[in-house]
Design a protein around this motif. Sequence first.
Motif, short mmCIF file in Angstrom:
data_model
loop_
_atom_site.label_atom_id
_atom_site.label_comp_id
_atom_site.label_asym_id
_atom_site.label_seq_id
_atom_site.Cartn_x
_atom_site.Cartn_y
_atom_site.Cartn_z
N ALA A 259 36.19 -14.57 52.36
CA ALA A 259 35.02 -13.77 53.14
C ALA A 259 34.24 -14.79 53.82
CB ALA A 259 34.28 -12.99 52.02
N LEU A 260 34.16 -15.99 53.52
CA LEU A 260 33.22 -16.81 53.92
C LEU A 260 33.98 -17.63 55.23
CD1 LEU A 260 32.23 -18.66 50.69
CD2 LEU A 260 31.20 -16.90 52.07
N GLU A 261 35.25 -17.03 55.65
CA GLU A 261 36.09 -17.80 56.88
C GLU A 261 35.54 -17.09 57.95
OE1 GLU A 261 40.48 -17.82 56.68
OE2 GLU A 261 40.06 -18.17 54.75
N VAL A 262 35.03 -15.88 57.80
CA VAL A 262 34.64 -15.02 59.04
C VAL A 262 33.24 -14.77 59.30
CG1 VAL A 262 37.05 -13.64 58.75
CG2 VAL A 262 35.04 -12.82 57.78
N ASP A 263 32.92 -14.34 60.44
CA ASP A 263 31.56 -14.25 60.60
C ASP A 263 31.00 -12.84 60.49
OD1 ASP A 263 32.01 -12.33 62.59
OD2 ASP A 263 31.96 -13.96 64.45
N ASP A 264 29.64 -12.68 60.33
CA ASP A 264 29.00 -11.58 59.87
C ASP A 264 29.43 -10.26 60.30
OD1 ASP A 264 27.28 -13.10 58.22
OD2 ASP A 264 25.63 -12.85 59.48
N GLU A 265 29.50 -10.48 61.78
CA GLU A 265 30.07 -9.12 62.56
C GLU A 265 31.68 -8.73 61.90
OE1 GLU A 265 30.65 -7.79 67.13
OE2 GLU A 265 29.47 -9.48 66.58
N GLU A 266 32.21 -9.66 61.81
CA GLU A 266 33.79 -9.42 61.50
C GLU A 266 33.85 -8.72 60.19
OE1 GLU A 266 36.65 -12.59 62.25
OE2 GLU A 266 38.11 -11.46 60.80
N ARG A 267 33.06 -9.38 59.27
CA ARG A 267 32.94 -8.91 57.93
C ARG A 267 32.47 -7.52 57.61
NH1 ARG A 267 30.78 -13.94 55.81
NH2 ARG A 267 29.03 -13.11 56.22
N ARG A 268 31.27 -7.33 58.73
CA ARG A 268 30.73 -6.07 58.63
C ARG A 268 31.94 -4.84 58.97
NH1 ARG A 268 26.12 -3.77 57.24
NH2 ARG A 268 26.21 -1.66 58.13
N SER A 269 32.44 -5.05 60.04
CA SER A 269 33.44 -4.24 60.59
C SER A 269 34.57 -4.12 59.49
CB SER A 269 33.92 -4.51 62.01
OG SER A 269 35.23 -4.61 62.04
N LYS A 270 34.84 -5.27 58.84
CA LYS A 270 35.87 -4.87 57.92
C LYS A 270 35.36 -3.91 56.60
CE LYS A 270 39.81 -7.34 56.02
NZ LYS A 270 40.59 -8.57 56.13
N TYR A 271 34.36 -4.51 56.21
CA TYR A 271 33.71 -3.66 55.03
C TYR A 271 33.53 -2.22 55.38
CZ TYR A 271 32.67 -8.08 52.45
OH TYR A 271 32.59 -9.06 51.74
N GLY A 278 37.12 5.33 51.12
CA GLY A 278 36.41 6.09 49.92
C GLY A 278 37.39 5.56 48.67
N ASN A 279 37.75 4.60 48.62
CA ASN A 279 38.26 4.19 47.37
C ASN A 279 37.90 2.96 46.50
OD1 ASN A 279 39.53 1.91 48.61
ND2 ASN A 279 41.19 3.28 49.04
N LEU A 280 38.36 2.52 45.44
CA LEU A 280 37.67 1.70 44.58
C LEU A 280 38.10 0.26 45.26
CD1 LEU A 280 38.11 2.42 40.93
CD2 LEU A 280 36.11 1.84 42.28
N THR A 281 39.39 0.23 45.66
CA THR A 281 39.88 -1.11 45.94
C THR A 281 39.56 -1.77 47.37
OG1 THR A 281 42.02 0.08 46.28
CG2 THR A 281 41.97 -1.18 44.33
N GLY A 282 39.30 -0.69 48.37
CA GLY A 282 38.99 -1.31 49.57
C GLY A 282 38.19 -2.25 49.83
N VAL A 283 36.79 -2.05 49.51
CA VAL A 283 35.87 -3.01 49.99
C VAL A 283 36.11 -4.33 48.96
CG1 VAL A 283 33.54 -3.74 50.04
CG2 VAL A 283 34.17 -1.55 50.60
N LEU A 284 36.54 -3.93 47.75
CA LEU A 284 36.87 -5.17 46.65
C LEU A 284 37.92 -6.05 47.07
CD1 LEU A 284 36.25 -4.11 43.08
CD2 LEU A 284 35.30 -5.88 44.22
N GLN A 285 38.83 -5.24 47.51
CA GLN A 285 40.23 -6.24 47.98
C GLN A 285 40.17 -6.61 49.47
OE1 GLN A 285 42.33 -6.99 45.49
NE2 GLN A 285 43.95 -5.58 45.73
N ALA A 286 38.96 -6.51 50.20
CA ALA A 286 38.79 -6.86 51.41
C ALA A 286 39.22 -8.65 51.75
CB ALA A 286 37.55 -6.59 52.13
#
Length: 537
Positions: A259-271, A278-286
């Motif tokens: 998560a620390l390899e990418v910038d805020d914008e890219e992270r936000r878009s992925k999250y 709408g599932n448990l693993t989506g954000v956690l496994q990003a």
Amino acid sequence: MNDTRNIPAQLDAVVVGAGFSGLYMLYKLRRLGMSAKVVEAGADVGGTWYWNKYPGARCDVESMHYSYSFDRELEQEWEWTEKYPSQPEIHAYISHVADRHDLRRDIVLNTKVTEARFDEESSRWTVRTDEGDEVSARYCIMAVGCLSKPKLPEIPGIENYTGNWYHTSHWPEERVDFSGQRVAVIGTGSSGIQAIPILAERADHLTVFQRTANFSLPTFNGPIDQDLVAGIKAEYPRIREEARMSGFGIAVEEPTQSALEVDDEERRSKYTERWNRGNLTGVLQAYTDLLVDERANETAAEFVRGKVREVVRDPEKAEILCPRGYAFGTKRPCLDTGYYETFNREDVDLVDLRATPLVEITENGVRTTEREHEFDSIVFATGFDAMTGALLSIDIVGRDGVSLQEKWAEGPTTYLGLTTTGFPNLFTITGPGSPSVLSNMIVSIEQHVDWISDLLSHMSQQELAVVEPTESAEKQWSDHVQECGEATLFTKTDSWYMGANVPGKPRVFMPYIGGVGPYRQKCDEVAANGYEGFALQ
Ligand code: FAD
């Protein structure tokens, strides 16, 4: 011995518990030609899905993946109606499995196993129940569940309360009518978060007492997508196999980046994209490091807090609902339908127990350090004495008269989460030291049951009578379980995985976080090497 209930005095195996684990175990024991009975405290089969009938009770693994894989015809025939199955639907499914495989004739209901003692001379277990049964069995298989011993809050006075009270996990059979009532919910874990939106609709007024804010993600639940169903059914064997070899028992693409390899914008878009799944693993496994690096985790935690602030209009309430002080994912995250939105209702209050702790239950309601709140009904959504609670409620006595309570006084130690030294021929399905509650549990249950069945088959072919892990194998495995836990952020959090929700319970990280796939490989290796780490005779 209560012969009206038809339990023979001698059996090959006694299985305790008739949830997903106990039913599949019985099915397999029959196929091995063994005589077996399942003893179940509840009035029906289903385990978790029999007991937890509270409004909103639902699974947070998607329907198509939260089901047995052993019956290939059933997985094609069964039609789930929603993306996430509700308790009644899962209960209907388990009941169907019990009928379809004619399991009920070997299940004794309404009966609690109170004691299991190993007799060293005969190498057999004597199992006793609260109905006066006494059975001698070669094998004793504990399918008692990891989340089956409810826990009440540790405050005094419940006996003085004159209104009605309920624990989410022992919900009455008949629908409870909350109309016109002032209702309290104590606890905002998974069950509370599922029940609160529905109770808010049904009650006149709802007050939510929160000690710890939990991370909750929306399910976007709804009718199941029929194209998705057809696609999964066409590919079930492959999808199941991927789940078996995955980290958490659900087939997902594994992350490759920090998560620390990418910038805020890219992270936000992925999250955001993953949040919308709408599932448990989506954000956690990003990203690869969300469960091991605090800074990485904080990026996801802050993303979720931002979502809470977007929904909850009252900024003060929003801040109380924002989880802090522990890493996202290190307490089981919740999935909800309209949870945060509920706090925008005029008829819903939120009490922050960090600011004003609970003092006692009174005749009329609940007293905090600030004041007394009066209620017609109280709902305790206070969770479970997890992973060891149900096991240690049974007086299990192994070699040399040593009880499991004594052996696990400093926390559970096992070999592979399946067995423990000093307790020969005793198996724990999804026991501490296995992936268990850190997985899609049906995947873990099937793997345990299959592995135990293969071992029993091996023993009968080799005419062996006793299996027990060696002390060194158990120590190595238990150290490995702890090391894996300590390499993550899990052991830094006061969670039920750590026993932290039960006063006096040893603080030990109980499940195995090394991954469902690697764990399966290890179990397979042990078997392939002639049950390495076990003494067999
Ligand atoms: P259980 O279903 O707990 O069954 C154990 C049975 O043993 C119970 O019926 C109990 O009465 C019986 N028993 C215990 N002690 C005794 C005794 N001494 N004598 C006789 N009988 C006894 N898992 C997931 O993978 N995904 C989810 O989304 C999910 N959601 C959950 C939601 C809730 C509210 C709860 C409580 C659990 C959830 N779980 C979930 C975990 C769930 O428990 C497992 O998925 C699965 O149902 C466990 O099956 P089991 O047969 O091992 O245990």
